[in-house]
Motif scaffolding. Structure first.
Motif, PDB file in Angstrom:
ATOM      1  N   GLU A  49     -47.089  -9.647   7.039  1.00 32.15           N
ATOM      2  CA  GLU A  49     -46.293  -9.174   5.718  1.00 32.15           C
ATOM      3  C   GLU A  49     -46.866  -8.212   5.153  1.00 32.15           C
ATOM      4  N   THR A  50     -48.388  -8.284   5.315  1.00 34.22           N
ATOM      5  CA  THR A  50     -49.210  -7.150   4.584  1.00 34.22           C
ATOM      6  C   THR A  50     -49.209  -5.920   5.612  1.00 34.22           C
ATOM      7  N   LEU A  51     -49.053  -5.903   6.826  1.00 30.96           N
ATOM      8  CA  LEU A  51     -48.890  -4.872   7.871  1.00 30.96           C
ATOM      9  C   LEU A  51     -47.599  -4.460   7.816  1.00 30.96           C
ATOM     10  N   VAL A  52     -46.366  -5.214   7.617  1.00 30.63           N
ATOM     11  CA  VAL A  52     -45.282  -4.707   7.569  1.00 30.63           C
ATOM     12  C   VAL A  52     -44.571  -4.126   6.175  1.00 30.63           C
ATOM     13  N   PHE A  53     -44.950  -4.779   5.397  1.00 31.96           N
ATOM     14  CA  PHE A  53     -44.349  -4.402   3.907  1.00 31.96           C
ATOM     15  C   PHE A  53     -45.527  -3.572   3.167  1.00 31.96           C
ATOM     16  N   VAL A  54     -46.661  -3.802   3.256  1.00 35.61           N
ATOM     17  CA  VAL A  54     -47.647  -2.987   2.589  1.00 35.61           C
ATOM     18  C   VAL A  54     -48.093  -1.620   3.192  1.00 35.61           C
ATOM     19  N   SER A  91     -44.413  -4.533  17.951  1.00 40.26           N
ATOM     20  CA  SER A  91     -44.394  -6.147  18.247  1.00 40.26           C
ATOM     21  C   SER A  91     -44.827  -6.887  16.835  1.00 40.26           C
ATOM     22  N   ALA A  92     -45.400  -6.332  16.037  1.00 37.59           N
ATOM     23  CA  ALA A  92     -45.761  -7.028  14.690  1.00 37.59           C
ATOM     24  C   ALA A  92     -44.545  -7.315  13.878  1.00 37.59           C
ATOM     25  N   TYR A  93     -43.792  -6.143  13.862  1.00 34.42           N
ATOM     26  CA  TYR A  93     -42.484  -5.988  13.124  1.00 34.42           C
ATOM     27  C   TYR A  93     -41.442  -7.228  13.810  1.00 34.42           C
ATOM     28  N   PHE A  94     -41.674  -7.004  15.017  1.00 32.64           N
ATOM     29  CA  PHE A  94     -40.393  -8.171  15.805  1.00 32.64           C
ATOM     30  C   PHE A  94     -40.867  -9.527  15.448  1.00 32.64           C
ATOM     31  N   ILE A  95     -42.330  -9.869  15.627  1.00 32.06           N
ATOM     32  CA  ILE A  95     -42.811 -11.238  15.220  1.00 32.06           C
ATOM     33  C   ILE A  95     -42.405 -11.840  13.863  1.00 32.06           C
ATOM     34  N   LEU A  96     -42.631 -10.896  12.952  1.00 34.27           N
ATOM     35  CA  LEU A  96     -42.331 -11.227  11.475  1.00 34.27           C
ATOM     36  C   LEU A  96     -40.666 -11.416  11.455  1.00 34.27           C
ATOM     37  N   ALA A  97     -40.044 -10.671  12.138  1.00 32.83           N
ATOM     38  CA  ALA A  97     -38.536 -10.561  11.952  1.00 32.83           C
ATOM     39  C   ALA A  97     -38.222 -12.077  12.813  1.00 32.83           C
ATOM     40  N   ASN A  98     -38.691 -12.428  13.802  1.00 32.72           N
ATOM     41  CA  ASN A  98     -38.351 -13.595  14.428  1.00 32.72           C
ATOM     42  C   ASN A  98     -38.839 -14.757  13.618  1.00 32.72           C
ATOM     43  N   HIS A  99     -39.855 -14.732  12.867  1.00 28.50           N
ATOM     44  CA  HIS A  99     -40.234 -15.819  12.011  1.00 28.50           C
ATOM     45  C   HIS A  99     -39.127 -16.085  10.827  1.00 28.50           C
ATOM     46  N   TYR A 100     -38.685 -14.856  10.377  1.00 27.35           N
ATOM     47  CA  TYR A 100     -37.640 -14.922   9.242  1.00 27.35           C
ATOM     48  C   TYR A 100     -36.374 -15.397  10.011  1.00 27.35           C
ATOM     49  N   LYS A 101     -35.970 -15.210  10.959  1.00 32.51           N
ATOM     50  CA  LYS A 101     -34.983 -15.622  11.675  1.00 32.51           C
ATOM     51  C   LYS A 101     -34.857 -17.274  11.781  1.00 32.51           C
ATOM     52  N   GLU A 102     -36.251 -17.848  12.240  1.00 30.08           N
ATOM     53  CA  GLU A 102     -36.224 -19.044  12.441  1.00 30.08           C
ATOM     54  C   GLU A 102     -36.022 -19.855  10.959  1.00 30.08           C
ATOM     55  N   GLN A 103     -36.423 -19.061   9.959  1.00 23.79           N
ATOM     56  CA  GLN A 103     -36.547 -19.519   8.568  1.00 23.79           C
ATOM     57  C   GLN A 103     -35.127 -19.322   7.856  1.00 23.79           C
ATOM     58  N   ASN A 104     -34.338 -19.011   8.472  1.00 24.18           N
ATOM     59  CA  ASN A 104     -33.007 -18.362   8.053  1.00 24.18           C
ATOM     60  C   ASN A 104     -33.108 -17.473   6.861  1.00 24.18           C
ATOM     61  N   ASP A 105     -33.984 -16.644   6.760  1.00 21.66           N
ATOM     62  CA  ASP A 105     -34.111 -16.002   5.607  1.00 21.66           C
ATOM     63  C   ASP A 105     -33.687 -14.413   6.053  1.00 21.66           C
ATOM     64  N   LEU A 106     -32.613 -14.364   6.014  1.00 24.03           N
ATOM     65  CA  LEU A 106     -31.694 -13.120   6.499  1.00 24.03           C
ATOM     66  C   LEU A 106     -32.322 -11.955   5.656  1.00 24.03           C
ATOM     67  N   GLU A 107     -32.519 -12.349   4.171  1.00 32.29           N
ATOM     68  CA  GLU A 107     -32.784 -11.308   3.181  1.00 32.29           C
ATOM     69  C   GLU A 107     -33.823 -10.622   3.790  1.00 32.29           C
ATOM     70  N   LYS A 108     -35.116 -11.377   4.007  1.00 35.22           N
ATOM     71  CA  LYS A 108     -36.195 -10.791   4.299  1.00 35.22           C
ATOM     72  C   LYS A 108     -36.236  -9.854   5.697  1.00 35.22           C
ATOM     73  N   ASN A 109     -35.224 -10.574   6.474  1.00 31.49           N
ATOM     74  CA  ASN A 109     -35.206  -9.696   7.823  1.00 31.49           C
ATOM     75  C   ASN A 109     -34.574  -8.376   7.419  1.00 31.49           C
TER      76      ASN A 109
END
Length: 430
Positions: free
Chosen positions: A349-354, A380-398
């Motif tokens: 999240e630090t890498l992607v959002f900050v 790759s980092a963006y994809f991994i984080l997005a996949n994590h949110y997908k598994e958490q069903n956190d579509l807003e974060k995605n």
């Protein structure tokens, strides 16, 4: 009719000679592919004689001579003049084509190859000279400097960072020496650990505040006596301190049981003791042995990271203990697969959002094709984080990941690839 025949033969002969002259470059490249380096250089020199204004020929002469000096068997008669010759070829390629990205890449790599030779002699001032030579030549792009700083910032304080590949090592080393940036991190190129001269220096400089080394846990005599070690698949039990046992919710007295396989084999067959099975002799390479020594000697006192540029083969089974942090992975004491520790969400999240990447777009005008693919670490980092949110069903974060992706990584460098990943990210919101 006789005159016509003679004319045809003359034209055919001239064309054949011309084709041969212009084919020296192609022949040289084929010889290089077949690992006939001396022949490749000789043919490329002939191509240069025929066409002294071909930037490609100068580039290949720099490339081939660099490879012959550092990546083949020891080169008889090698000295600093040989390096100057390589740089002169690359200088000429850049004079003829100032935007020749791969010529810049090899100029950068050649300077740092010499720098590491000086490092192995413990000549730190001369290491700095080579680093500054590359910088003054303008072959170290802004996007790469930004990447080097971001990689180092992905590590905790006082980390040991194992690197793989010239570019990840060189760019991190550059920002440490040129800017004095994150000198608390020890940069350890795994591929150099089989060289006694290198190991002696990193062991001697384990407490240096310039280029910090690591403790190998062995004597100078043992380093000088490095060789392939007779080895069969063996489990090494590493004690884990209570702080990490608590952090990872492991039972008391837990040990990290690292199964280390041999990585070298011979055709020699042996039975170690009477009655044992006869089998091919296996060995642990010096590289793998030194990796084991560093991890074992460190005893979790310093955090250990690996750049996310490694092929699994080099990691000796350690990758099952990795926690992905985006550009690097952190060594943990547990098998992280399918656990909450498989990725470090906070670091991603630090890498992607900050983390801002204002210099990344400079890659468009300063592309170095042999190295530029390294920016795929960001994707790759963006994809991994997005996949994590997908598994958490956190579509807003995605959705937030997508917006940051558009802002930071859709720079028009590889439009089709950038659009393809965007499409994939957008599917994760549905």
């Amino acid at each position: 009719m006789k005159h016509i025949t003679l004319l045809i033969l003359f034209v055919f002969t001239i064309n054949s000679i011309f084709a041969q002259e212009n084919n020296f470059k192609d022949q040289a490249i084929e010889q290089f592919k077949n690992e006939n380096y001396a022949s490749a250089i000789e043919l490329m020199e002939k191509a240069l004689n025929e066409n002294p204004n071909d930037a490609d020929v100068y580039y290949y002469l720099g490339f081939f001579n660099h490879f012959n000096a550092y990546d083949s068997r020891p080169l008889k008669g090698y000295n600093s003049d040989y390096s100057d010759k390589i740089l002169n070829y690359l200088d000429k390629a850049l004079e003829l084509n100032p935007n020749y990205g791969d010529a810049k890449y090899f100029y950068f790599v050649e300077c740092f190859a010499v720098a590491f030779t000086e490092y192995q002699r413990n000549n730190i001032d001369k290491v700095k000279e080579q680093v500054e030579k590359a910088y003054q030549k303008g072959v170290i792009p802004e996007w790469a400097i930004e990447l080097g700083k971001t990689i180092l910032n992905s590590c905790d304080k006082d980390a040991i960072l194992f690197t793989h590949g010239d570019y990840s090592l060189n760019i991190c080393l550059f920002v440490q020496l040129h800017y004095g940036y994150r000198k608390d991190v020890s940069l350890i190129p795994l591929s150099l650990l089989d060289r006694p001269s290198f190991d002696l220096v990193i062991n001697e400089n384990k407490n240096s505040d310039i280029l910090r080394g690591v403790d190998l846990g062995i004597t100078k005599e043992q380093i000088l006596d490095m060789h392939p070690y007779k080895w069969d698949t063996t489990t090494v039990n590493l004690t884990v301190p209570s702080t990490l046992i608590n952090q990872y919710s492991m039972p008391p007295n837990y040990t990290m049981d690292w199964v280390i396989e041999p990585d070298l084999y011979s055709e020699r067959t042996v039975a170690r003791i009477k009655g044992a099975d006869v089998k091919k002799q296996a060995y642990l390479s010096s590289t793998r042995a030194m990796l084991l020594n560093i991890v074992e000697t460190n005893k979790w006192t310093r955090p250990i990271y690996f750049t996310n540029t490694f092929e699994s083969y080099y990691l000796a089974g350690l990758d099952q203990y990795f926690q992905n942090c985006g550009l690097v992975s952190k060594l943990t004491p547990i098998n992280t697969k399918d656990t909450p520790f498989e990725i470090n969400v906070s670091a991603l999240e630090t890498l992607v959002f900050v983390t801002e990447l204002p210099k990344l777009k400079t890659i468009i005008d300063n592309d170095q094709p042999r190295a530029s693919g390294i920016i795929g670490l960001y994707q790759s980092a963006y994809f991994i984080l997005a996949n994590h949110y997908k598994e958490q069903n956190d579509l807003e974060k995605n959705t937030e990941v997508i917006e940051k992706y558009k802002q930071n990584l859709m720079i028009g460098f590889k439009p089709d690839k950038e659009k393809g990943l965007l499409d994939y990210l957008e599917k994760m919101t549905k």
